[in-house]
Design an enzyme around this catalytic site. Sequence first.
Site, PDB file in Angstrom:
ATOM      1  N   GLY A   9       0.939  -1.401  -0.014  1.00 21.35           N
ATOM      2  CA  GLY A   9      -0.088   0.057   0.188  1.00 21.35           C
ATOM      3  C   GLY A   9       0.789   1.107   0.211  1.00 21.35           C
ATOM      4  O   GLY A   9       2.005   1.228  -0.519  1.00 21.35           O
ATOM      5  N   CYS A  10       0.366   2.402   0.603  1.00 24.90           N
ATOM      6  CA  CYS A  10       1.053   3.625   0.722  1.00 24.90           C
ATOM      7  C   CYS A  10       2.552   3.401   1.535  1.00 24.90           C
ATOM      8  O   CYS A  10       2.456   2.948   2.524  1.00 24.90           O
ATOM      9  CB  CYS A  10       0.152   4.438   1.270  1.00 24.90           C
ATOM     10  SG  CYS A  10       1.176   6.191   1.574  1.00 24.90           S
ATOM     11  N   PHE A  11       3.710   3.786   0.597  1.00 25.16           N
ATOM     12  CA  PHE A  11       5.069   3.627   1.266  1.00 25.16           C
ATOM     13  C   PHE A  11       5.204   4.339   2.357  1.00 25.16           C
ATOM     14  O   PHE A  11       6.264   3.805   3.150  1.00 25.16           O
ATOM     15  CB  PHE A  11       6.069   3.623   0.194  1.00 25.16           C
ATOM     16  CG  PHE A  11       6.172   4.833  -0.655  1.00 25.16           C
ATOM     17  CD1 PHE A  11       5.500   6.136  -0.366  1.00 25.16           C
ATOM     18  CD2 PHE A  11       6.415   4.651  -2.204  1.00 25.16           C
ATOM     19  CE1 PHE A  11       5.611   7.250  -1.286  1.00 25.16           C
ATOM     20  CE2 PHE A  11       6.605   5.807  -3.002  1.00 25.16           C
ATOM     21  CZ  PHE A  11       5.908   6.834  -2.712  1.00 25.16           C
ATOM     22  N   CYS A 153      -1.508   6.030   6.827  1.00 23.49           N
ATOM     23  CA  CYS A 153      -2.630   5.359   6.024  1.00 23.49           C
ATOM     24  C   CYS A 153      -2.975   4.382   6.647  1.00 23.49           C
ATOM     25  O   CYS A 153      -3.865   4.365   7.697  1.00 23.49           O
ATOM     26  CB  CYS A 153      -1.930   5.230   4.740  1.00 23.49           C
ATOM     27  SG  CYS A 153      -1.103   6.630   3.652  1.00 23.49           S
TER      28      CYS A 153
END
Length: 163
Positions: A9-11, A153
């Site tokens: 997902g979002c890094f 996130c």
Amino acid sequence: METAYFAGGCFWGVQHYFDQMPGVVSTEAGYMGGHVSHPTYEQVCTHTTGHAETVKIEFDSKQVSYETLVRQFFRMHNPTQRNRQGSDVGDNYRSAIFYNSRQQKQIAKVVIDELNTTNFNGKIVTELAEAGDWWSAEAYHQKYAERTGQGMCHIAYAPIENS
């Protein structure tokens, strides 16, 4: 030092999570798994480059094993969601392990097979692929959660466990 690559997902949150692990020497947010050279964040977000938001991890294998990193990776995100994590949707948010060696591939496969029978009922969709070209993300993405206190996130804090 050894290197590992994880996309979950979002890094921003993935990087922050791994930065907390003993034995992790450095992390870097970037892109892997696509077909465009030197992709930008804006390009990756068009879903036309094939890249996943990925975290490059340099680790001391005398302090933390690759297997422990893989197990922590599966604790921090939902590997049963295809091309999304939380509210982030798209192939750039897919779950992926990019391995550097046959040994890393084997370890990841063993963990996936085990978790598919014990925790995820055969539903893990994490891509297992050979590491390819690595492209660093823009400077404003590096250590974003650490710098801003935001950007975790989909990553819920879970205490690090040794395995």
